[in-house]
Design a protein around this motif. Structure first.
Motif, PDB file in Angstrom:
ATOM      1  N   VAL A  22      42.004   7.626  30.266  1.00 30.95           N
ATOM      2  CA  VAL A  22      42.368   9.047  30.170  1.00 30.95           C
ATOM      3  C   VAL A  22      43.511   9.287  31.136  1.00 30.95           C
ATOM      4  O   VAL A  22      43.665   8.554  32.126  1.00 30.95           O
ATOM      5  CB  VAL A  22      41.170   9.961  30.510  1.00 30.95           C
ATOM      6  CG1 VAL A  22      40.070   9.790  29.475  1.00 30.95           C
ATOM      7  CG2 VAL A  22      40.644   9.679  31.909  1.00 30.95           C
ATOM      8  N   SER A  23      44.326  10.307  30.853  1.00 30.91           N
ATOM      9  CA  SER A  23      45.463  10.582  31.719  1.00 30.91           C
ATOM     10  C   SER A  23      45.732  12.089  31.764  1.00 30.91           C
ATOM     11  O   SER A  23      45.294  12.842  30.887  1.00 30.91           O
ATOM     12  CB  SER A  23      46.712   9.840  31.238  1.00 30.91           C
ATOM     13  OG  SER A  23      47.087  10.293  29.946  1.00 30.91           O
ATOM     14  N   THR A  24      46.460  12.503  32.772  1.00 31.34           N
ATOM     15  CA  THR A  24      46.934  13.883  32.882  1.00 31.34           C
ATOM     16  C   THR A  24      48.385  13.842  33.317  1.00 31.34           C
ATOM     17  O   THR A  24      48.795  12.936  34.074  1.00 31.34           O
ATOM     18  CB  THR A  24      46.075  14.686  33.889  1.00 31.34           C
ATOM     19  OG1 THR A  24      46.525  16.038  33.900  1.00 31.34           O
ATOM     20  CG2 THR A  24      46.174  14.105  35.281  1.00 31.34           C
ATOM     21  N   LEU A  25      49.189  14.818  32.823  1.00 31.65           N
ATOM     22  CA  LEU A  25      50.625  14.822  33.081  1.00 31.65           C
ATOM     23  C   LEU A  25      50.995  16.025  33.951  1.00 31.65           C
ATOM     24  O   LEU A  25      50.365  17.092  33.858  1.00 31.65           O
ATOM     25  CB  LEU A  25      51.404  14.890  31.768  1.00 31.65           C
ATOM     26  CG  LEU A  25      51.026  13.890  30.676  1.00 31.65           C
ATOM     27  CD1 LEU A  25      51.950  14.058  29.467  1.00 31.65           C
ATOM     28  CD2 LEU A  25      51.063  12.461  31.205  1.00 31.65           C
ATOM     29  N   GLN A  26      52.050  15.852  34.756  1.00 30.11           N
ATOM     30  CA  GLN A  26      52.560  16.933  35.613  1.00 30.11           C
ATOM     31  C   GLN A  26      54.076  16.984  35.462  1.00 30.11           C
ATOM     32  O   GLN A  26      54.755  15.958  35.600  1.00 30.11           O
ATOM     33  CB  GLN A  26      52.160  16.702  37.075  1.00 30.11           C
ATOM     34  CG  GLN A  26      50.653  16.759  37.281  1.00 30.11           C
ATOM     35  CD  GLN A  26      50.242  16.491  38.716  1.00 30.11           C
ATOM     36  OE1 GLN A  26      51.091  16.237  39.571  1.00 30.11           O
ATOM     37  NE2 GLN A  26      48.946  16.578  38.983  1.00 30.11           N
ATOM     38  N   TYR A  27      54.614  18.190  35.212  1.00 29.76           N
ATOM     39  CA  TYR A  27      55.999  18.400  34.772  1.00 29.76           C
ATOM     40  C   TYR A  27      56.961  18.590  35.956  1.00 29.76           C
ATOM     41  O   TYR A  27      56.612  19.170  36.977  1.00 29.76           O
ATOM     42  CB  TYR A  27      56.027  19.620  33.857  1.00 29.76           C
ATOM     43  CG  TYR A  27      57.392  20.207  33.607  1.00 29.76           C
ATOM     44  CD1 TYR A  27      58.298  19.607  32.739  1.00 29.76           C
ATOM     45  CD2 TYR A  27      57.765  21.395  34.249  1.00 29.76           C
ATOM     46  CE1 TYR A  27      59.543  20.174  32.505  1.00 29.76           C
ATOM     47  CE2 TYR A  27      59.009  21.961  34.012  1.00 29.76           C
ATOM     48  CZ  TYR A  27      59.914  21.334  33.149  1.00 29.76           C
ATOM     49  OH  TYR A  27      61.132  21.887  32.923  1.00 29.76           O
ATOM     50  N   ARG A  28      58.247  18.136  35.712  1.00 22.53           N
ATOM     51  CA  ARG A  28      59.380  18.456  36.578  1.00 22.53           C
ATOM     52  C   ARG A  28      60.616  18.490  35.693  1.00 22.53           C
ATOM     53  O   ARG A  28      60.966  17.497  35.054  1.00 22.53           O
ATOM     54  CB  ARG A  28      59.563  17.408  37.681  1.00 22.53           C
ATOM     55  CG  ARG A  28      60.696  17.747  38.649  1.00 22.53           C
ATOM     56  CD  ARG A  28      60.831  16.634  39.691  1.00 22.53           C
ATOM     57  NE  ARG A  28      61.750  16.979  40.758  1.00 22.53           N
ATOM     58  CZ  ARG A  28      63.072  16.868  40.712  1.00 22.53           C
ATOM     59  NH1 ARG A  28      63.643  16.427  39.590  1.00 22.53           N
ATOM     60  NH2 ARG A  28      63.825  17.218  41.736  1.00 22.53           N
TER      61      ARG A  28
END
Length: 541
Positions: free
Chosen positions: A37-43
């Motif tokens: 499982v993964s989670t993403l964080q934006y820039r």
């Protein structure tokens, strides 16, 4: 289109696996399938949401990995995730924007493993790694504009590069867990992950949209586990993988050891009795290094060296064991006493086998023989002055007898010595005449000593003629000194004393043994070659 991308991502997941790559593959289990499982964080253009975990949205993926070497794995990966900003999906950025992006990414990754054998052990529980993964992403984005109340959708493809750090936690050879953090950069001039193109500013990290991906999951390692030695226990459980064919083994794959002495039964000559590995599993009660079943002296005291039969060593073979032998290096064949030391019958410190006089004490400097006393040496040294002959003859003068009688006594007092008698003349007369005269006078003195009971093999006589003067022959006084007979004692068996002083010359005994005539004045005289002048009439000597 969103549905198509999702479906494509799921199909890819069936072939590969996303970010985590090949975890804990080995030379025996080269293939691995990872799920996570993964989670993403934006820039990007609309802001920076790194390390903001509020209302995270989760995705997942699969990885198909292949072991290449201790330090390198390769993988195919597919990942399906959703990214939104602001993260709550409700509010707007200060610029009045928000977006949701559906990301399907695919990659070919290269995993650099630090558990490569030189940095960390290959089977370590915690295994750090670095991932470098180029790939391609399909992105579907929905952006909302608060000010204009505009809803905008876009979809596009972009080259994707990921760099990540991770830790693998080895649970078993076939199963492991992992955690990974990676940075994705989308390389496209019009990349619109956030639905906005190119308003982020200058510089690499402002030109391209980016996101962090945090992943955690498991890896199942595939591949058959061989049984290399064919003992019925797979290599991954076999603690003794090199067992010879046909040898019975226990549950761990190790050869049976019935007596528990650490020597496998198939190598143990005494399989039912605990023994020593060095003795092929047999006991050694006296600890001498020879197994009891081969030991002819099984009760040898500790610390004593033994031979192949287990009996105390007798290195010099003198019949006395080394542990009792005070002289352990006695030469072969030498008789020894109870202590293993060479016999010394006269107790002079010189062993009999080196002692020229084993029954009479003497110093080692004289080979164990008594030394001639100073007063007796004086008699011998002065003898030549008192042994006189008639002129030009070999007849002893009566004045010579007392001195000769003293020499008889000395020879009787020192039975280990022999006597060398050497006759000399001056240079008057022919060489052969002088040589014969020197032999006759030496022999006359020898005959006298023999007549007094001295053994013939103890007296050697020879003549040197005029060849070894001790004074000039140019004066009468000098010639008188040159006409002499020398008496020199020496230990029987040693080099003749006259030969040491004057060089070799045959003795009378040697000449007779060779069947040749002893030189006499009657032999044919060969004139000297030194002068062609007529010689003056010979004077009597």
């Amino acid at each position: 289109m969103k549905h198509l991308l999702s479906t494509t991502a799921l199909v890819a997941c069936g072939l590969a696996a996303a970010a985590p790559q090949a975890h804990a593959q080995s030379a025996d289990r080269k293939w691995g399938i990872s799920g996570y499982v993964s989670t993403l964080q934006y820039r990007g253009d609309l802001g920076r949401g790194y390390l903001n975990t509020k209302n995270n949205i989760y995705g997942g993926g699969l990885t198909l990995s292949r072991y290449l070497s201790k330090g390198l794995d390769i993988n195919l990966s597919a990942n399906q995730s959703v990214l939104r900003y602001p993260s709550d999906g409700v509010g707007f950025t200060p610029s009045g924007n928000r977006f949701d992006a559906n990301i399907s990414s695919f990659g070919l990754g290269f995993k650099l493993k630090l558990n490569n054998g030189w940095a960390i052990k290959e089977d370590a529980v915690v295994q750090p790694y670095i991932l470098l993964q180029p790939g391609y992403s399909y992105i579907y984005t929905h952006r909302s504009d608060n000010f204009s109340t505009v809803n905008q959708n876009s979809n596009y493809g972009s080259f994707d590069a990921q760099g990540a750090l991770g830790l693998t936690f080895r649970i078993t050879p076939g199963f492991s867990l992992f955690a990974q953090a990676g940075q994705h950069v989308l390389f496209s001039d019009d990349a619109r992950l956030d639905g906005v193109a190119g308003i982020g500013g200058d510089g690499f990290f402002n030109k391209y949209d980016q996101y962090l991906q945090f992943s955690a999951g498991f890896t199942a390692n595939l591949g058959s586990t061989p049984d290399t030695d064919g003992d019925g226990v797979n290599d991954n459980k076999d603690k003794c993988p090199g067992t010879p064919s046909g040898v019975k083994v226990d549950a761990n794959g190790c050869p049976l050891d019935t007596d528990g002495d650490g020597v496998a039964d198939y190598q143990d000559k005494c399989p039912d009795v605990k023994g020593l590995a060095a003795l092929q599993g047999c006991p050694d009660a006296d600890g001498d290094g020879v197994a009891d079943n081969d030991d002819k002296c099984p009760n040898t005291p500790a610390g004593i060296r033994v031979d192949a039969s287990g009996c105390p060593l007798d290195a010099d073979n003198d019949g006395v064991a080394d542990n009792l032998d005070k002289c352990p290096n006695t030469p072969a064949g030498v008789k020894v006493d109870a202590n293993g030391c060479p016999l010394d019958r006269d107790g002079d410190g010189v062993p009999d086998y080196q002692d020229r006089c084993p029954d009479r004490a003497g110093p080692a400097s004289n080979k164990g023989c008594p030394e001639i006393k100073a007063e007796d040496k004086k008699v011998l040294n002065e003898a030549t002055k008192y042994i006189n002959f008639d002129f030009n003859k070999a007849t002893l003068k009566p004045s010579s007898y007392p001195k000769l009688q003293q020499m008889v006594k000395i020879l009787n007092d020192y039975p280990d010595y022999s006597m060398s008698i050497a006759g000399h003349t001056d240079s008057k007369g022919a060489d052969n005449f002088n040589l014969g005269l020197s032999y006759e006078r030496a022999n006359t003195a020898r005959t006298y000593l023999l007549s007094k009971g001295i053994a013939a093999d103890r007296i050697e006589a020879r003549g040197y003629g005029e060849t070894h003067p001790i004074a000039t022959n140019d004066t009468e006084a000098g010639r008188a000194l040159n006409r002499r007979v020398d008496f020199d004692p020496y230990l029987t068996g040693e080099t003749n004393a006259a030969e040491v002083k004057y060089g070799p010359a045959p003795t009378i005994t040697e000449i007779k043994a060779a069947g040749k005539p002893v030189p006499t004045r009657a032999n044919k005289v060969v004139p000297k070659k030194a002068s062609m002048k007529r010689k003056a009439p010979m004077k009597r000597k």
